[in-house]
Design an enzyme around this catalytic site. Structure first.
Site, PDB file in Angstrom:
ATOM      1  CG  HIS B  46      -1.952   1.032   1.217  1.00  0.00           C
ATOM      2  ND1 HIS B  46      -3.046   0.962   0.399  1.00  0.00           N
ATOM      3  CD2 HIS B  46      -2.046   2.196   1.901  1.00  0.00           C
ATOM      4  CE1 HIS B  46      -3.780   2.040   0.579  1.00  0.00           C
ATOM      5  NE2 HIS B  46      -3.197   2.812   1.494  1.00  0.00           N
ATOM      6  CD  GLU B  68      -3.115  -1.691  -1.969  1.00  0.00           C
ATOM      7  OE1 GLU B  68      -2.100  -1.045  -2.145  1.00  0.00           O
ATOM      8  OE2 GLU B  68      -4.241  -1.199  -1.888  1.00  0.00           O
ATOM      9  CG  ASN B 415      29.611 -23.415  -8.284  1.00  0.00           C
ATOM     10  OD1 ASN B 415      29.769 -23.726  -9.456  1.00  0.00           O
ATOM     11  ND2 ASN B 415      30.278 -23.965  -7.294  1.00  0.00           N
TER      12      ASN B 415
END
Lengths: 156, 679
Positions: B46, B68, B415
């Site tokens: 918000h 939202e 990795n």
């Protein structure tokens, strides 16, 4: 800023050899006495070196050399004017800081065709203030990066 | 509005909010029932939306708004959290991040987000049917009268004005929820009220409204001679006002109905969150306030531009230099009061120094907290089960290091996930738990910070590494025979080495571990590898706490002082002139069986000749990778810790000089870039 407000420009007047030059006061940060300068190798000949300006390493230019004159002799009257350009501070070695003047905008005349030794591109205008002739510098060009870089290349 | 000056702040805060959304969403995934987490995510989203709208980044605001809506559904238990929904939300967070980065790069933050928006919309529409804004509104109106606790005085005013034929209204004003300066709007609304009549009471109270302690809606009891429509239109003329509803208010009805309605309204309030925040504002607000306060106390910080800290640091160093001078003078003068004062000043400035240094320190959390999300995504892509453990996230290090360390760590984690930890099937075969563990650990030791990335995966196969190193000509066969395990493992970080048989999406991005190694070494750090076949591997990184302080060897070249970083020095030596040999017209010396070329710094730096040549050369043996060179100087001054400073834009790129530092006497010494001098 000050120029925008209208008719007056405040300038710092300084001496190089026999001539008086001026830079707008808003471009000048401070005026310093001569202090130890550390030479920086392999830079343009007019780059005198660097100083410790309150903890900031600041490059110093010898304006005499920049204008093609012989180098300055440092003495009691010699001053370093710290100017700010695009957030970068550079010190200019001058033979003496003389005055702070209020200049009317209309007193600034375009640079004359022949100005003796100083290259025209450094000059923004000529000020005739009560029979005192001041040369208003164009700092952008005095400190022009391109030219400095070119010099680097040549010297290498 | 000129928003440029806020841009930096906006970007920083947006990044923070996005990070917190990311973190909370990960938490939510592991405990989907915890609605408090959703609330936090919602609040961050918000705020982000509001900021984006104010700054004029409409795309960013729109997408946040969509996200939202979904979160709101979750919060109101209309949408069930599952990982499909979270995937979509994560995707939209990715898009939001990309937009913010775009803005940070000076562009507009526009981005094609149709796909995500459609997905969000789909989730939202599943529940949208039931949700009716209007319904909420009507409950509000009918209950409007109960929002006020009318005291005797107000009641008298209302009664009297009613008798005088004035209108008593309950006015409910909703401000658009993206309105940023709510207090200013409230003020404007009240201006209108005051012009029309008199505000008897407001809910929440006026002070709370002024402090923006309300959601989006507030109500007032207004006494006016004007008609309700006139008042309504005047208020609607104010920008960012969403809705205004006006109802007649009868003080006598109010007193009668008050007690009867008490119970009924509480139930409704609980059901509608909008009403919740305005509804029983009186009991609710103090709690909310406390909540906020508690947070602020825990996290009372101020954002400071690092440049300003640098300026502070510069000035402080100057002070320290002067302090040194003062101490010297006071010793010479031998005056007791002066001595005391100088001593006290020295102590205070010592404390100041450590505070200034710690101000630049930030917890490594800032880097670590982007990894959980990354690991989640990667383990899905690779079809592996990973348990990520983070230890020592509060370890602090200098901002300059934090900025640089992120990328190498990302690389190492990729990795480890890709090559280290095996697939669940393989792990089961080996008798290991199917879920692999990846541990990230940071801690301090001395003047360094250590970061370890360890996994319980396959480890490194010594023979295979040697085979590959030989076939890629990283080492010769004779060399291979004499290598310790550690040295073998470290071969995988040599350039030209890659253990991946096939280039995978994850870590095969055209760069190997050599890049990681180079980055870390350029930061003045070291990286080592340890491994145990089928048990796992550990990559440990050692870094300096800060990059702005480095150890150097101060030397004199003629009359000038230069600093050579210790990190590139092997040792110093005195060489007799007759021991100098000539090879191909170059002066070389024999250093432990190796032919090392000499570099005369006074020639490189064109130093004015002032000193006579001594009978022997003082030589600093420096290295760059495997190559070595001997720098000839006139004398050694000694080892020192110095603060690294740049030469500034004007002198950038000076040959063989990497920066400058300020010495104890206030003079500038240049720092030699050994790398460019070794060919």
């Amino acid at each position: 800023m000050i120029e925008d407000s209208g008719t007056h420009v405040k300038v710092i007047v300084f001496q190089i050899k026999d001539e008086e030059y001026a830079v707008p006061v808003h471009q000048a940060g401070s005026i310093e006495r001569v202090m130890p300068i550390t030479r920086v190798p392999k830079t343009a000949s007019f780059v005198e070196g660097v100083i410790n300006l309150r903890g900031v390493v600041t490059p110093i230019i010898d304006l005499r050399k920049r204008f093609g004159l012989e180098g300055s002799k440092l003495d009691d009257t010699t001053r370093i004017i710290i100017v700010s350009m695009e957030e970068m501070d550079v010190g200019l070695i001058v033979d003496g800081a003389n005055d702070v003047l209020d200049i009317a905008e209309e007193d600034i005349q375009p640079p004359p065709e022949v100005v003796g030794m100083v290259k025209e591109e450094y000059i923004r205008g000529v000020i005739n203030s009560n029979q005192r002739l001041l040369i208003l510098l164009n700092l952008e060009n005095v400190l022009s990066q391109d030219e400095v870089k070119e010099l680097h290349e040549v010297e290498r | 509005m000129d928003t440029n000056q806020y841009l930096e702040l906006f970007i920083d805060e947006s990044k923070e909010h996005l990070q917190s959304i990311n973190d909370r969403l990960l938490e939510l995934e592991s405990s989907p029932q915890d609605l408090a987490i959703v609330g936090e995510v919602f609040r961050s989203a918000h705020t982000l939306k509001g900021m984006a709208a104010t700054m004029g980044f409409q795309d960013l605001a729109n997408l946040t708004h969509k996200m939202e809506n979904v979160l709101d559904g979750v919060r109101n238990q209309k949408i069930q959290v599952d990982s499909a929904i979270l995937d979509v939300v994560f995707d939209s967070v990715d898009d939001l991040e990309a937009m913010v980065m775009d803005i940070a790069d000076g562009r507009t933050g526009e981005r094609d987000v149709d796909r995500v928006v459609t997905l969000l919309h789909a989730i939202e529409s599943q529940e949208a049917a039931e949700e009716q804004d209007g319904a909420t509104q009507s409950i509000l109106q009918s209950n409007a009268a109960q929002e006020f606790e009318i005291d005797e005085f107000a009641a008298t005013v209302l009664e009297q004005s009613h008798e005088q034929g004035l209108n008593n209204y309950v006015v409910s004003v909703s401000i658009r929820d993206d309105c940023l300066l709510k207090a200013a709007r409230v003020y404007m609304v009240f201006e209108v009220f005051e012009a029309a009549g008199e505000v008897v009471q407001s809910s929440p109270a006026v002070e709370e409204l002024e402090n923006e302690q309300f959601d989006t809606t507030f109500q007032v009891l207004l006494v006016t001679s004007e008609e309700s429509d006139d008042v309504k239109n005047k208020i609607l003329n104010i920008s960012e006002i969403d809705d205004v509803s006006i109802a007649m208010f009868d003080i006598r009805d109010y007193t009668q109905s008050q007690s009867a309605n008490e119970t009924a309204s509480t139930i409704e309030r609980e059901e509608t969150p909008a009403a919740l925040s305005q509804g029983n504002s009186k009991p609710q607000l103090p709690m909310e306030k406390q909540d906020k306060k508690g947070k602020q106390v825990a996290n009372k910080t101020i954002r400071v531009n690092i440049d300003r800290l640098d300026v502070l640091m510069n000035l402080f160093e100057e002070l320290v230099i002067d302090r040194g001078r003062l101490e010297q003078i006071s010793n010479e003068l031998d005056h007791n009061d002066l001595k005391d004062t100088v001593e006290r000043m020295a102590r205070v400035s010592g404390d100041l120094q450590s505070i200034i240094l710690t101000m630049r320190m930030v917890p490594i959390e800032q880097v670590f907290n982007r990894f959980p999300r990354m690991v989640r995504q990667l383990s899905r892509d690779l079809d592996k089960e990973i348990d990520l453990q983070i230890l020592g996230a509060d370890t602090e290090l200098d901002r300059t290091v934090i900025d640089e360390i992120g990328d190498p760590l990302v690389h190492l984690i990729r990795n480890a996930l890709d090559h280290g930890i095996e697939s669940p099937g393989k792990r089961a075969e080996k008798g290991k738990p199917t879920r692999g563990t990846l541990q990230l650990k940071a801690y301090h030791s001395g003047n360094s910070v250590f970061i370890e990335i360890s996994d319980d995966g396959a480890g490194i196969h010594r023979e295979r590494v040697i085979q590959k190193a030989i076939s890629n000509r990283v080492i010769s066969e004779e060399q291979a025979a004499n290598l310790s395990d550690k040295q073998v493992y470290e071969l995988i970080m040599e350039s030209g080495f890659s253990t991946a048989e096939t280039i995978s999406d994850v870590s095969g991005r055209g760069v190997g571990l050599d890049v990681v190694k180079n980055t870390i070494e350029s930061l003045g750090g070291r990286i080592g590898i340890d491994s145990d076949l089928n048990r796992g591997s550990v990559f440990s990184i050692q870094l300096p706490l800060t990059l702005s302080i480095i150890s150097v060897m101060l030397v004199e070249v003629q009359d000038e002082k230069y600093a050579i970083p210790l990190s590139s020095i092997i040792e110093t030596a005195s060489v007799k002139k007759e021991d100098v040999m000539h090879a191909h017209n170059k002066k070389v010396i024999d250093f432990r069986g190796k032919v090392v070329p000499l570099v005369f710094l006074k020639e490189v730096f064109e130093t004015p000749q002032t000193l006579e040549e001594p009978p022997y050369y003082s030589v600093v043996i420096a290295r760059r990778g495997e190559k070595m060179a001997g720098f000839v100087v006139d004398s050694f001054i000694g080892q020192q810790e110095v603060v690294l400073k740049s030469l500034g834009d004007y002198l950038s790129g000076v040959f063989a000089i990497s920066g400058a530092t300020i010495l104890g006497d206030g003079q500038v010494a240049l720092i030699v870039d050994a790398n460019t001098l070794i060919k």
